[in-house]
Design an enzyme around this catalytic site. Structure first.
Site, PDB file in Angstrom:
ATOM      1  N   ASP A 271       0.817  -1.214   0.000  1.00  0.00           N
ATOM      2  CA  ASP A 271       0.000   0.000   0.000  1.00  0.00           C
ATOM      3  C   ASP A 271       0.848   1.260   0.000  1.00  0.00           C
ATOM      4  OD1 ASP A 271      -1.227   1.016   3.266  1.00  0.00           O
ATOM      5  OD2 ASP A 271       0.767   0.311   2.699  1.00  0.00           O
TER       6      ASP A 271
ATOM      7  N   GLU B 260     -13.041   5.766   5.838  1.00  0.00           N
ATOM      8  CA  GLU B 260     -12.711   5.428   7.239  1.00  0.00           C
ATOM      9  C   GLU B 260     -12.884   6.683   8.092  1.00  0.00           C
ATOM     10  OE1 GLU B 260      -8.565   4.429   7.826  1.00  0.00           O
ATOM     11  OE2 GLU B 260      -8.986   3.509   9.778  1.00  0.00           O
TER      12      GLU B 260
HETATM   13  O1  LIG Z   1      -6.540   1.988   9.882  1.00  0.00           O
HETATM   14  C1  LIG Z   1      -5.671   2.434   9.120  1.00  0.00           C
HETATM   15  N1  LIG Z   1      -5.998   3.353   8.184  1.00  0.00           N
HETATM   16  C2  LIG Z   1      -5.077   3.876   7.316  1.00  0.00           C
HETATM   17  N2  LIG Z   1      -3.761   3.530   7.342  1.00  0.00           N
HETATM   18  C3  LIG Z   1      -3.378   2.624   8.267  1.00  0.00           C
HETATM   19  C4  LIG Z   1      -4.282   2.039   9.166  1.00  0.00           C
HETATM   20  N3  LIG Z   1      -3.600   1.154   9.935  1.00  0.00           N
HETATM   21  C5  LIG Z   1      -2.325   1.191   9.540  1.00  0.00           C
HETATM   22  N4  LIG Z   1      -2.167   2.074   8.533  1.00  0.00           N
HETATM   23  C6  LIG Z   1      -0.873   2.368   7.917  1.00  0.00           C
HETATM   24  O2  LIG Z   1      -0.531   3.688   8.236  1.00  0.00           O
HETATM   25  C7  LIG Z   1       0.679   3.943   7.499  1.00  0.00           C
HETATM   26  C8  LIG Z   1       0.828   5.381   7.274  1.00  0.00           C
HETATM   27  O3  LIG Z   1       0.203   5.784   6.108  1.00  0.00           O
HETATM   28  C9  LIG Z   1       0.561   3.093   6.231  1.00  0.00           C
HETATM   29  O4  LIG Z   1       1.642   2.200   6.250  1.00  0.00           O
HETATM   30  C10 LIG Z   1      -0.758   2.355   6.421  1.00  0.00           C
HETATM   31  O5  LIG Z   1      -0.682   1.030   5.898  1.00  0.00           O
END
Ligand SMILES: O=c1[nH]cnc2c1ncn2[C@@H]1O[C@H](CO)[C@@H](O)[C@H]1O
Length: 340
Positions: free
Chosen positions: A140, A202
């Site tokens: 991602d 979200e």
């Molecule tokens: O719940 C979540 N929503 C969005 N990003 C998340 C979440 N949990 C972990 N990450 C992580 O946050 C990092 C910073 O962008 C990314 O590595 C993403 O995978």
């Protein structure tokens, strides 16, 4: 342990929305923090870590998340972390998991992409042999790092092509990070055969989910809980069978929802939207996948058969080959028959 929680504990499961670093156990995080004492705000004491994992809001969660990412500084850390995450998933009878990994954050930390990918692949093969769990990767884009990180994430995905890579995502904050700008990267990732699974809805409204569908070709949506505010969107998701990857306790802990009682999961299911139940970043949110199944069972009023249906849904919505889906579905049904 209630009858349902013991049923959940033994139920074969699949997990579709769980983050690599976000799954690092307090023990691993504490060990890494101790190793880097003085150059990290992350406490080396597991008890202090519980307080550290209390979030004022989503932006604060991302700040804490990135401070843990910063602890992972070489490919040995990556290998250990990945193998231990697999052990914990297998302990919960997870047979298959699509782990969201953010190579950009580690490569920027100085871990070369080939070494990073070799480390996760070593762990994936060892986990299959030692724990009988199948891991696949979603790479991602960390949205807060913008287009430069999108470029680098796509480059690593296409140049390294680790065997376990199956999907391409977009994480991090949504506020101030509009989805359409990432269209060229998702177009190329999809053209290379990767599935599109961005986070959306979200911490922002339904329009972010519409963007993820229309601009990024989303086949599943990470979270997507604000779809409940838009009946037309819920109808679209239901009609086109585009699932939402729901992580109830995550939404509570990041303040995306004010309380579990107010979580939109029942409304989404009522509207016919397909959902899977996930833990997102379990140690950071003080939960496990098993506990998320119990939360979903309570919110949806499920009995053992209904809970087995959650496991079936995750398998069906996964990117597994049809034959493996049939095998896992049969395993779930066998367990239900023996234990309901
Ligand atoms: O719940 C979540 N929503 C969005 N990003 C998340 C979440 N949990 C972990 N990450 C992580 O946050 C990092 C910073 O962008 C990314 O590595 C993403 O995978």
């Amino acid at each position: 342990m209630t009858e349902l929680t013991s049923f959940i504990a033994g139920l074969p499961k699949a997990e579709l929305h769980v983050h690599h670093v976000g799954s690092a156990s307090p023990r691993i995080v504490a060990e890494l923090a101790a190793r880097h004492e003085g150059s990290t705000p992350v406490p080396a004491d597991p008890a202090a870590l519980a307080d550290y994992f209390a979030f004022r809001d989503f932006a604060h969660f991302i700040e804490v998340y990135l401070s843990v990412v910063d602890l992972i500084r070489d490919d040995e850390d990556v290998r250990t972390l990945t193998y231990e995450v697999a052990r914990e998933l297998a302990r919960q009878q997870v047979r298959y998991a699509e782990l969201t990994i953010t190579p950009y954050s580690s490569v920027r930390r100085g871990i070369a992409a080939p070494a990073f990918c070799a480390a996760i692949e070593d762990a994936r093969r060892s986990a299959a042999t030692d724990f009988g769990i199948e891991l696949r990767w979603c790479f991602d884009i960390p949205g807060e790092a913008g287009l430069a990180s999108a470029e680098e994430t796509l480059r690593i995905a296409l140049e390294e092509q680790p065997d376990g890579l199956i999907s391409f995502g977009l994480g991090g904050p949504e506020i101030g990070v509009p989805r359409p700008q990432f269209k060229p990267f998702f177009d190329k990732a999809r053209a290379a055969g990767l599935h599109s699974v961005p986070h959306a809805g979200e911490t922002t409204g339904p329009e972010t989910i519409w963007d993820a569908l229309r601009e990024l070709g989303a086949e599943r949506i990470g979270h997507g809980i604000s779809a409940a505010q838009d009946p037309a969107l819920m109808a679209h998701l239901a009609e086109h069978r585009i699932p939402l990857e729901i992580s109830p306790t995550s939404n509570l802990r990041t303040r995306a929802v004010p309380s579990l009682d107010e979580h939109p999961l029942p409304r989404l299911v009522e509207a016919g939207v397909l959902v899977s139940i996930n833990s997102d970043d379990p140690p950071m949110f003080g939960t496990t996948l098993e506990e998320e199944y119990a939360v979903a069972a309570k919110l949806l009023g499920l009995d053992a058969k209904g809970v087995a249906g959650l496991a079936h849904a995750a398998v069906e919505q996964s990117f597994l080959a049809p034959e493996r889906k049939r095998e896992l579905a049969a395993e779930i049904d066998g367990y239900l028959t023996r234990n309901a």
